[in-house]
Scaffold this active site. Structure first.
Site, mmCIF file in Angstrom:
data_model
loop_
_atom_site.group_PDB
_atom_site.id
_atom_site.type_symbol
_atom_site.label_atom_id
_atom_site.label_comp_id
_atom_site.label_asym_id
_atom_site.label_seq_id
_atom_site.Cartn_x
_atom_site.Cartn_y
_atom_site.Cartn_z
ATOM 1 N N CYS A 95 117.076 82.203 -33.918
ATOM 2 C CA CYS A 95 117.826 82.918 -35.117
ATOM 3 C C CYS A 95 118.167 84.252 -35.004
ATOM 4 O O CYS A 95 119.344 84.635 -34.058
ATOM 5 C CB CYS A 95 117.061 82.733 -36.292
ATOM 6 S SG CYS A 95 118.087 82.482 -37.865
ATOM 7 N N HIS A 198 113.797 77.372 -36.374
ATOM 8 C CA HIS A 198 112.399 77.851 -36.931
ATOM 9 C C HIS A 198 111.452 76.633 -37.002
ATOM 10 O O HIS A 198 111.888 75.508 -37.059
ATOM 11 C CB HIS A 198 112.402 78.665 -38.258
ATOM 12 C CG HIS A 198 113.344 79.869 -38.471
ATOM 13 N ND1 HIS A 198 113.358 81.205 -37.666
ATOM 14 C CD2 HIS A 198 114.451 79.939 -38.845
ATOM 15 C CE1 HIS A 198 114.158 82.009 -37.954
ATOM 16 N NE2 HIS A 198 114.862 81.272 -38.648
HETATM 17 N N1 GLN Z 1 120.110 87.847 -40.484
HETATM 18 C C1 GLN Z 1 120.341 86.464 -39.774
HETATM 19 C C2 GLN Z 1 121.493 85.680 -40.471
HETATM 20 O O1 GLN Z 1 121.256 85.370 -41.819
HETATM 21 C C3 GLN Z 1 119.380 85.883 -39.162
HETATM 22 C C4 GLN Z 1 118.624 85.092 -40.019
HETATM 23 C C5 GLN Z 1 117.263 84.683 -39.372
HETATM 24 O O2 GLN Z 1 116.550 85.097 -38.596
HETATM 25 N N2 GLN Z 1 116.606 83.443 -40.151
HETATM 26 O O3 GLN Z 1 122.413 85.302 -39.863
#
Ligand code: GLN
Length: 258
Positions: A95, A198
């Site tokens: 992510c 995740h």
């Molecule tokens: N901040 C990033 C987004 O919202 C990644 C989010 C995350 O790692 N869950 O795109």
């Protein structure tokens, strides 16, 4: 990794990144290696100290936009580490970890920031947040279906030299714009792999964990089984079948009644 040394798994910035327990990916890799008689050690590489450049695998987890901004700045201040992340190390990002590894990240105000540039991709805010379960078919031979949970606003576009990690079977991939048949998750470069999923994703997808381990150890993990681990899906199915009988066939709350 040499025959005499342990496999070293570096969790990058666990003090900054790691949404949904992404650092559990390190636990999974280490344990699956040990089950095959390969010694493994996990190093937590925090922002406070100079990072080691000798790990075999480096992991980057997810995080909110501010945390990932910090992580990019920190990584760019350690060019020696970034060179190792590109190879000989094997890098796996989740992510925010995926986004950081790309060329650019555009924030909600439209400002463009440089990423680490190890994957041919760029990320900018999508129109809506992507939240939910995702199933993909992994492009890496032998890995099969991969499942995970996505929660991101960033929409990622792959450049010509990045391949997707998986083709979306259900849920949403790197961006919400792509038509279902074109939707993909993550990216694969030469020594760098990223996904939006995740879970921790390697706990949910042992075949993907074993692929990473095979790459860095040169050992084939195929068909070696998982010692001392009961067949959890079979146990779960038997418990649910029993519960269903007790409830006279009524659906069980949470959608498990099917
Ligand atoms: N901040 C990033 C987004 O919202 C990644 C989010 C995350 O790692 N869950 O795109």
């Amino acid at each position: 990794m040499t025959a005499a040394s342990d496999l070293t798994i570096g969790v990058l910035l666990p003090d900054v990144l790691g949404t949904y327990s992404d650092s559990g990916n390190a636990v999974v890799l280490a344990q699956r290696a040990r089950w095959r008689g390969i010694g493994a050690r996990v190093e937590h590489i925090t922002a406070a100290a100079p990072p080691p450049t000798s790990c075999d695998i480096y992991l980057l987890g997810g995080g909110e936009d501010t945390a990932q901004g910090f992580a990019v700045d920190w990584l760019r201040r350690h060019p020696g580490l970034c060179r190792v992340l590109a190879g000989p190390g094997l890098t796996f990002g989740v992510c925010a970890g995926l986004q950081i590894l790309g060329h650019t990240l555009t924030d909600l105000q439209g400002r463009r920031h440089d990423g680490v540039g190890l994957l041919d991709l760029s990320t900018s805010p999508g129109r809506r947040r992507i939240v939910g379960e995702v199933v993909t078919r992994c492009v890496i031979p032998g890995v099969g279906l991969v499942t995970g949970f996505a929660n991101h606003r960033g929409a990622t576009t792959l450049g010509p030299s990045a391949r997707p990690l998986g083709r979306v079977v259900s849920g949403t991939g790197n961006d919400a714009r792509s038509a279902r048949r074109d939707a993909v998750d993550g990216a694969v470069g030469e020594n760098v792999i990223g996904t939006y999923l995740h879970g921790p994703v390697l706990a949910r997808n042992p075949a993907l964990a074993d692929h990473l381990l095979e790459r860095v150890t040169g050992v084939s993990f195929a068909g070696t089984g998982e010692p001392d681990v009961p067949d959890l899906p079979a146990l779960r199915a038997s418990y649910l079948a029993r519960a269903r009988r007790r409830l006279g066939g009524a659906p069980i709350a949470g959608g498990e009644g099917r």
